[in-house]
Design an enzyme around this catalytic site. Structure first.
Site, short mmCIF file in Angstrom:
data_model
loop_
_atom_site.label_atom_id
_atom_site.label_comp_id
_atom_site.label_asym_id
_atom_site.label_seq_id
_atom_site.Cartn_x
_atom_site.Cartn_y
_atom_site.Cartn_z
N LYS A 41 0.78 -1.08 0.23
CA LYS A 41 0.01 -0.06 -0.04
C LYS A 41 0.89 1.32 0.09
O LYS A 41 2.05 1.27 0.51
CB LYS A 41 -0.92 -0.02 1.26
CG LYS A 41 -0.31 -0.02 2.34
CD LYS A 41 -1.35 0.02 3.72
CE LYS A 41 -0.66 -0.07 5.05
NZ LYS A 41 -1.70 -0.32 6.17
N TYR A 262 12.65 31.56 7.55
CA TYR A 262 11.39 32.37 7.59
C TYR A 262 11.22 32.40 9.25
O TYR A 262 11.47 31.75 10.16
CB TYR A 262 10.07 31.34 7.01
CG TYR A 262 10.10 31.57 5.65
CD1 TYR A 262 9.65 32.69 4.83
CD2 TYR A 262 10.30 30.49 4.68
CE1 TYR A 262 9.54 32.83 3.51
CE2 TYR A 262 9.95 30.52 3.47
CZ TYR A 262 9.65 31.67 2.93
OH TYR A 262 9.52 31.66 1.54
#
Length: 367
Positions: A41, A262
């Site tokens: 998966k 930032y």
């Protein structure tokens, strides 16, 4: 064999060691007399189903699991015809015929899925194979005890359905002493009594490392195949299958009071050398590693400074030889020096999330 594409054009190189994946499969399969499957998966946990699945098939694996039907359909042509593919979520409403047409076996999780599979069997005039998932206490997927009691009270409730597997899923297998493990095993034994002679499966990756009583007939490893530790807090018995190396874009000297990244959250004390590398949260490198993650240069730990941004982040490489941190050089974000589970711990998550988030912009190499 190495498959690679223009490494100089990518911001980072993700290396998948298929030999390590195969070795992990052999080790897990050797721990029990039960058959060992492989869970594919999320594109083989982000590593690439198209490469991983054939490698495991060549190792002798003949049972595979996906989560979604479309994953199962994409997996089918990658494998030999004698391989069984189970779809864990079963057929979405109206798609039972797609399962049949593409040769994948649904895991039936509720009365509606069972009814749709029975209706298709009646239309085709033949029995159809299926796995039956039972909810043994996780309250996530599987037929609940109440629904199972109501269904089994009806006559011919499995007419047209040929159960090939009865299964459930452990909620706390990574905590060996958790009482939930024994409770679920007891419930599973009680519920599966309605399916005499049908092979059973309960053990996921961590469940394989519980007592043999949890092994039943089929093991379902996923994360352990790819090197994630199935026993948190204990030494990892498996080989690391993934490494990630980021490319340095720029190096600069910053001085006392300068800001990196930032939000001005990192203010430099003294003179430092900052390398900007071309990996960020758009590549799946978690933003929560801001100011707490690390990279490695020749085994030397260098900290992430400032915020991880979309396409880049800063590393403090003060004291590292300039020729080793020049633009174009690579640093290890994950690998021998920095295993998946260590990265996950710093990010405040688990190795599963780290692997499955790894993005598509990397140059991928398969060994």
């Amino acid at each position: 064999m190495v498959v690679s594409v223009e490494p100089s054009r990518a911001g980072a190189v993700l290396t998948v060691d298929l030999g390590a994946v195969r070795a992990n499969y052999r080790q897990l399969a050797g721990m029990s007399a039960a058959t060992c499957a492989a869970v594919m998966k999320a594109d083989a946990y982000g590593l690439g189903m198209a490469q991983v699945a054939p490698a495991l098939a060549s190792e002798g694996c003949r049972v595979f699991f996906t989560a979604h039907l479309d994953e199962g359909i994409r997996l089918r042509p990658l494998l030999p015809a004698d391989c069984t593919i189970y779809v864990l979520h079963g057929p979405p409403p109206g798609t039972a015929h797609d399962c049949f047409q593409h040769g994948v076996v649904p895991v039936l999780n509720d009365p509606a899925q069972l009814q749709e599979w029975r209706a298709l069997a009646a239309t085709l005039g033949r029995e159809l194979p299926a796995a039956i998932q039972l909810d043994s206490g996780m309250s996530r997927m599987g037929i609940s005890p109440a629904d199972l009691a109501a269904l089994s009270a009806g006559r011919d409730w499995l007419a047209g359905v040929r159960p090939r597997l009865v299964m459930s899923h452990l909620a706390c297998a990574d905590e060996p002493h958790h009482p939930m493990n024994d409770a679920q095993r007891g419930r599973f034994d009680s519920l599966r009594a309605l399916f005499p002679g049908v092979p059973a499966s309960l053990a996921n990756s961590s469940g394989i490392f519980l007592a043999p009583a949890y092994h039943y007939d089929l093991l379902r490893p996923g994360a352990a195949l790819y090197g994630i530790n199935p026993q948190p807090g204990a030494p990892n018995p498996l080989r690391q299958a993934v490494s990630l190396h980021a490319r340095i874009v720029q190096v600069r000297t910053v001085r006392d009071g300068d800001v990196v990244g930032y939000g001005a959250h990192h203010v430099v004390a003294g003179e430092r050398r900052i390398a900007t590398v071309a990996v960020g949260y758009a590549d799946g490198w978690l933003r929560s590693l801001s100011g707490r993650g690390y990279a490695f240069v020749d085994g030397v730990k260098v900290p992430v400074v400032g915020r991880v941004s979309m396409d880049s982040m800063g590393l403090d490489v003060t004291g590292i030889a300039p020729e080793r941190v020049a633009p174009g050089c690579e640093v290890e974000l994950m690998g021998v020096s920095h295993p998946i589970d260590d990265v996950a711990a710093l990010a405040g998550t688990i190795g599963y999330e780290v692997l499955t988030r790894l993005g598509s912009r990397f140059n991928r190499r398969y060994l």
